[in-house]
Design an enzyme around this catalytic site. Structure first.
Site, short mmCIF file in Angstrom:
data_model
loop_
_atom_site.label_atom_id
_atom_site.label_comp_id
_atom_site.label_asym_id
_atom_site.label_seq_id
_atom_site.Cartn_x
_atom_site.Cartn_y
_atom_site.Cartn_z
N CYS A 34 36.95 41.30 39.04
CA CYS A 34 36.23 39.98 37.44
C CYS A 34 34.85 40.46 38.41
CB CYS A 34 36.68 38.97 38.60
SG CYS A 34 38.08 37.65 38.57
N GLY A 61 36.37 42.52 33.39
CA GLY A 61 36.91 41.87 33.06
C GLY A 61 37.04 40.80 31.65
N ASN A 135 35.67 37.59 43.27
CA ASN A 135 35.75 38.73 42.45
C ASN A 135 37.13 39.22 43.75
OD1 ASN A 135 36.52 40.95 41.56
ND2 ASN A 135 34.60 42.42 42.54
N TYR A 280 36.34 54.71 39.05
CA TYR A 280 36.07 54.10 37.66
C TYR A 280 35.78 52.95 37.20
CZ TYR A 280 39.28 52.23 34.12
OH TYR A 280 39.78 51.53 32.77
N ASP A 383 40.13 62.70 33.17
CA ASP A 383 40.18 61.72 33.18
C ASP A 383 40.74 61.60 34.45
OD1 ASP A 383 40.89 59.13 32.21
OD2 ASP A 383 42.63 60.06 31.37
N CYS A 471 38.55 51.62 51.10
CA CYS A 471 40.07 51.46 50.95
C CYS A 471 40.98 52.41 49.90
CB CYS A 471 39.83 50.51 50.51
SG CYS A 471 41.94 50.01 50.46
#
Length: 499
Positions: A34, A61, A135, A280, A383, A471
């Site tokens: 979100c 989102g 979120n 990303y 990518d 993380c």
């Protein structure tokens, strides 16, 4: 008496957009949870400012959007399925007056994609209404839901976000004030949560003790200074707000007519920002660690070239997320950068399924190859990740059909081997191609001439930050917040991971 005015989509039927979920229609990428936005700015048009903030955060989102504004004790709420530009129009925004607002754009992780699960979640308490936008993802939802149901809370959705709102309402109705109620509630939450909470008195921003999901503070010029909260700095830029700082892990900021106050509610914060935000999810023009993510992604490409150079004629990225890394790869390797794929930037998310005949004909809604650029060339395509591998294989075939004589794929992150429990919608482990196949086996399945991923060490070192501050559980399985067995079993289906 507290009044909640909900502008419903029934009043504006042309705005309703009901998506159809289908795995065939999902991109072969991790999906973010979100985007959240909050603003305290009396005398400003907070609904429109929130609209533009959400518009800038649309990439986080695309299933539903909502805005709640506070006009004294009255809350005005509108939310519906669809993109921000589909959900709102001028006449709807005109019915959302107030001095502060909370907004949300959603991709569902906990709770299905239905209008009832759209946010903000609005509840009444003894002190007035609260509106909450979230979120992230809690990992103790089963326990928290059971506690709330035992206390006769009338849960109406399937989202963990509503549970947080009810936990706050419980504390307030038991005698706490807004600040105490929020702090008591977040102590009951485990997992990832960046929250924006609207009340009649002001707006709060809260991050979990690990700061897994981002949340930033901005200022609007004026006297007095007004404050804005957003998932990313691009949500500030669009309305002319200046970035002030991040909400820290384990911090609650309380924005009222008296200004901004800070409370460190967690005694043991340990920074663990999701590294995928940098690779990303977040927009390349958003700023983290005092630089744009475009710069970080270019460094990933340079590191990728150092680790896995291959001789070729051209290198290009998968638009748009692979482009910065491809430019970095070109700079470090000396391989010429070109555009090999053109993205149709005028298509939003579609929920119309192509027919089987269309699939067989190779329907290309978003990416189309430049045949005269690719014909007879040895190409490197960059990518940011491979999740299931389905899209990557189709893309390789498209490049070969366009005349590429060699196709080398380079990925600017390590293999995704573990699912996320903190707000990224990844498949169960057995659906992650790198969890069941070696790199050589993936290369064979994708039908590329070579395949290489960026190393885990290279990815973290390119941040130029303390590598312990991130993380990266989707690459390692080392989860910073313990996952209850019941939750873990739902996604971790393999005992061994092929590397």
């Amino acid at each position: 008496m507290i009044s909640i005015h909900s502008v419903t989509s029934d009043e504006y039927p042309e705005q309703t957009n009901n998506p159809i979920n289908s795995h065939d229609n999902q991109p072969d990428k991790p999906e973010e949870a979100c985007g959240v936005f909050g603003i305290y700015a009396p005398a400003e048009d907070v609904a429109k400012l929130t609209y533009f903030g959400l518009y800038a955060l649309q990439h986080r989102g695309q299933e539903s959007a909502g805005i709640a504004t506070f006009e004294g004790t009255q809350v005005h709420l509108y939310k519906d399925m669809g993109l921000v530009s589909q959900v709102f129009n001028e006449s709807i925004l005109d019915q959302l007056p107030g001095s502060l607002a909370v907004g949300h754009t959603r991709y569902s992780t906990t709770g299905s994609s239905r209008k009832v699960n759209a946010q903000p979640a609005v509840l009444e308490t003894r002190l007035g209404s609260l509106a909450l936008a979230h979120n992230g993802n809690l990992v103790n939802t089963v326990q928290l839901r059971q506690e709330l149901l035992e206390n006769k809370c009338n849960l109406v959705t399937t989202t963990d976000s509503e549970m947080i709102a009810f936990a706050i309402a419980e504390a307030i109705n038991a005698g706490a004030d807004w600040l105490e109620g929020a702090i008591q509630a977040v102590h009951r939450c485990q997992g990832a949560f960046s929250l924006v909470i609207g009340t009649p008195n002001g707006v709060m921003g809260v991050r979990d003790p690990n700061g897994i999901r981002p949340l930033v503070i901005g200022t609007l010029a004026g006297n007095p200074v007004r404050y804005v909260l957003a998932s990313e700095t691009c949500g500030l830029d669009i309305i002319g707000a200046e970035y002030l700082r991040d909400v820290e892990p384990g911090e609650l900021v309380w924005i009222t007519e008296e200004g901004l106050a800070s409370y460190h509610w967690s005694q043991q914060p340990q920074r663990k920002l999701c590294i995928f935000e940098m690779i990303y999810f977040a927009r390349p023009d958003s700023v983290m660690h005092n630089e744009s993510l475009y710069s970080y992604r270019m460094r990933l490409g340079r590191q990728l070239a150092a680790e896995s150079f291959v001789d070729a004629d051209i290198v290009f990225g998968v638009p748009d997320s692979g482009i910065p890394a491809a430019i970095g790869f070109s700079q470090a390797s000396g391989v010429s950068y070109a555009e090999g794929l053109i993205k149709n930037r005028y298509v939003g998310r579609t929920f119309i399924q192509p027919t089987q005949t269309m699939r067989e004909l190779g329907i290309r809604m978003k990416l189309n190859p430049l045949k005269d650029v690719l014909a007879g060339k040895r190409v490197i395509i960059v990518d940011d990740s491979i999740v299931r591998g389905t899209t990557s294989r189709k893309l390789v075939k498209t490049l070969r059909d366009a005349g590429a004589v060699e196709v080398h794929m380079r990925i600017s992150s390590p293999p995704v081997t573990h699912p996320c429990f903190y707000g990224i919608d990844t498949d169960s482990q057995d659906q992650l191609i790198a969890a069941t196949k070696s790199v050589a086996e993936i290369a064979k399945q994708l039908e590329v001439d070579s395949l290489a991923y960026l190393s885990w060490e290279g990815m973290l070192e390119a941040t130029r930050e303390d590598t312990n501050n991130f993380c990266s559980a989707c690459f390692t399985g080392d989860y910073p917040v313990a996952i209850p067995e019941q939750v873990k079993r739902s996604k971790l289906s393999l005992e061994k991971v092929v590397v």
